[in-house]
Design a protein around this motif. Structure first.
Motif, PDB file in Angstrom:
ATOM      1  N   ILE A   1      11.285  46.188  37.565  1.00 33.48           N
ATOM      2  CA  ILE A   1      12.675  45.938  37.950  1.00 33.48           C
ATOM      3  C   ILE A   1      12.985  44.451  37.902  1.00 33.48           C
ATOM      4  CG2 ILE A   1      14.299  46.047  39.901  1.00 33.48           C
ATOM      5  CD1 ILE A   1      12.948  48.719  40.652  1.00 33.48           C
ATOM      6  N   ALA A   2      12.055  43.629  38.408  1.00 31.09           N
ATOM      7  CA  ALA A   2      12.259  42.177  38.382  1.00 31.09           C
ATOM      8  C   ALA A   2      12.326  41.663  36.945  1.00 31.09           C
ATOM      9  CB  ALA A   2      11.144  41.480  39.147  1.00 31.09           C
ATOM     10  N   GLU A   3      11.471  42.195  36.080  1.00 22.77           N
ATOM     11  CA  GLU A   3      11.492  41.775  34.668  1.00 22.77           C
ATOM     12  C   GLU A   3      12.798  42.189  33.999  1.00 22.77           C
ATOM     13  OE1 GLU A   3       9.378  39.952  32.666  1.00 22.77           O
ATOM     14  OE2 GLU A   3       8.396  39.440  34.562  1.00 22.77           O
ATOM     15  N   ALA A   4      13.280  43.385  34.318  1.00 20.03           N
ATOM     16  CA  ALA A   4      14.541  43.850  33.730  1.00 20.03           C
ATOM     17  C   ALA A   4      15.707  42.972  34.184  1.00 20.03           C
ATOM     18  CB  ALA A   4      14.795  45.303  34.105  1.00 20.03           C
ATOM     19  N   LYS A   5      15.722  42.611  35.463  1.00 18.53           N
ATOM     20  CA  LYS A   5      16.778  41.719  35.968  1.00 18.53           C
ATOM     21  C   LYS A   5      16.686  40.352  35.310  1.00 18.53           C
ATOM     22  CE  LYS A   5      17.605  43.761  40.508  1.00 18.53           C
ATOM     23  NZ  LYS A   5      17.537  43.561  41.955  1.00 18.53           N
ATOM     24  N   LYS A   6      15.471  39.852  35.152  1.00 17.42           N
ATOM     25  CA  LYS A   6      15.279  38.546  34.525  1.00 17.42           C
ATOM     26  C   LYS A   6      15.746  38.580  33.073  1.00 17.42           C
ATOM     27  CE  LYS A   6      11.662  35.171  33.539  1.00 17.42           C
ATOM     28  NZ  LYS A   6      10.214  34.904  33.598  1.00 17.42           N
ATOM     29  N   LYS A   7      15.411  39.664  32.362  1.00 18.66           N
ATOM     30  CA  LYS A   7      15.818  39.797  30.965  1.00 18.66           C
ATOM     31  C   LYS A   7      17.343  39.899  30.861  1.00 18.66           C
ATOM     32  CE  LYS A   7      14.871  42.474  26.825  1.00 18.66           C
ATOM     33  NZ  LYS A   7      14.162  43.630  26.259  1.00 18.66           N
ATOM     34  N   ALA A   8      17.966  40.666  31.772  1.00 22.18           N
ATOM     35  CA  ALA A   8      19.426  40.798  31.762  1.00 22.18           C
ATOM     36  C   ALA A   8      20.093  39.457  32.048  1.00 22.18           C
ATOM     37  CB  ALA A   8      19.860  41.842  32.782  1.00 22.18           C
ATOM     38  N   ALA A   9      19.526  38.691  32.973  1.00 19.54           N
ATOM     39  CA  ALA A   9      20.082  37.374  33.287  1.00 19.54           C
ATOM     40  C   ALA A   9      19.952  36.432  32.092  1.00 19.54           C
ATOM     41  CB  ALA A   9      19.383  36.788  34.508  1.00 19.54           C
ATOM     42  N   GLU A  10      18.809  36.507  31.398  1.00 19.21           N
ATOM     43  CA  GLU A  10      18.618  35.658  30.217  1.00 19.21           C
ATOM     44  C   GLU A  10      19.598  36.040  29.113  1.00 19.21           C
ATOM     45  OE1 GLU A  10      14.518  36.138  29.210  1.00 19.21           O
ATOM     46  OE2 GLU A  10      13.822  34.749  30.766  1.00 19.21           O
ATOM     47  N   GLU A  11      19.828  37.349  28.928  1.00 19.33           N
ATOM     48  CA  GLU A  11      20.781  37.792  27.908  1.00 19.33           C
ATOM     49  C   GLU A  11      22.194  37.357  28.263  1.00 19.33           C
ATOM     50  OE1 GLU A  11      20.207  41.994  27.594  1.00 19.33           O
ATOM     51  OE2 GLU A  11      18.343  41.788  26.461  1.00 19.33           O
ATOM     52  N   ALA A  12      22.553  37.459  29.546  1.00 19.00           N
ATOM     53  CA  ALA A  12      23.887  37.036  29.973  1.00 19.00           C
ATOM     54  C   ALA A  12      24.052  35.530  29.783  1.00 19.00           C
ATOM     55  CB  ALA A  12      24.112  37.401  31.438  1.00 19.00           C
ATOM     56  N   GLU A  13      22.995  34.802  30.068  1.00 14.48           N
ATOM     57  CA  GLU A  13      23.036  33.350  29.888  1.00 14.48           C
ATOM     58  C   GLU A  13      23.161  32.994  28.414  1.00 14.48           C
ATOM     59  OE1 GLU A  13      19.800  29.921  30.491  1.00 14.48           O
ATOM     60  OE2 GLU A  13      20.306  31.004  32.339  1.00 14.48           O
TER      61      GLU A  13
END
Length: 150
Positions: A111-123
């Motif tokens: 879950i933490a990795e998915a959130k991190k990946k989503a944040a990186e994509e949004a950035e």
């Protein structure tokens, strides 16, 4: 000697060692809890199933103790099937709890990795350069050119 002490101090000061020490202490306390659960709660039910008064009744006596009055000359030789069953049940309980903890940790990590990946994509989407908007002067100049053409 000072160098070795300094290295030991650096080793002890790291967070990993402290975390490991806390884990060992908690694990030993948890081991006592599971042992009590097995010996005091589960094994009486298991012995009831086998029709024994307790799990030691399931032990196989190979040789009886040799007694001289009240003094034991030779100890009894027994194969502790009841003790083995208790230890196996204890192990299964501990393994089940460790499995649940590792599974929960892995799920939290996913879950933490998915959130991190989503944040990186949004950035990355935010960082894409937008076409610069024309200034007011540039818009007025374009309008003036259009008027002159007509």
């Amino acid at each position: 000697m000072k160098k070795m002490f300094a290295e030991f101090k650096a080793f002890i000061s790291r967070g990993n060692v402290l975390d490991m020490a806390i884990g060992v202490i908690i694990a030993s306390a948890f081991g006592k809890i599971t042992t009590s659960l097995v010996n005091d709660v589960l094994l009486p039910f298991i012995s009831l199933i086998f029709g024994a008064r307790d799990m030691t009744a399931l032990n196989l006596v190979v040789r009886e103790a040799v007694m001289d009055g009240e003094v034991v000359v030779k100890e009894a030789i027994t194969i502790g099937f009841g003790t083995l069953v208790g230890t196996i049940v204890d192990f299964i309980l501990v393994a089940l709890v460790v499995f649940a903890i590792v599974k929960a940790f892995n799920k939290a990590h996913e879950i933490a990795e998915a959130k991190k990946k989503a944040a990186e994509e949004a950035e990355a989407v935010e960082e894409e350069p937008e076409e610069p908007k024309p200034t007011t002067e540039e818009l007025l100049a374009q309008i003036l050119e259009e008027i002159k053409k007509n």
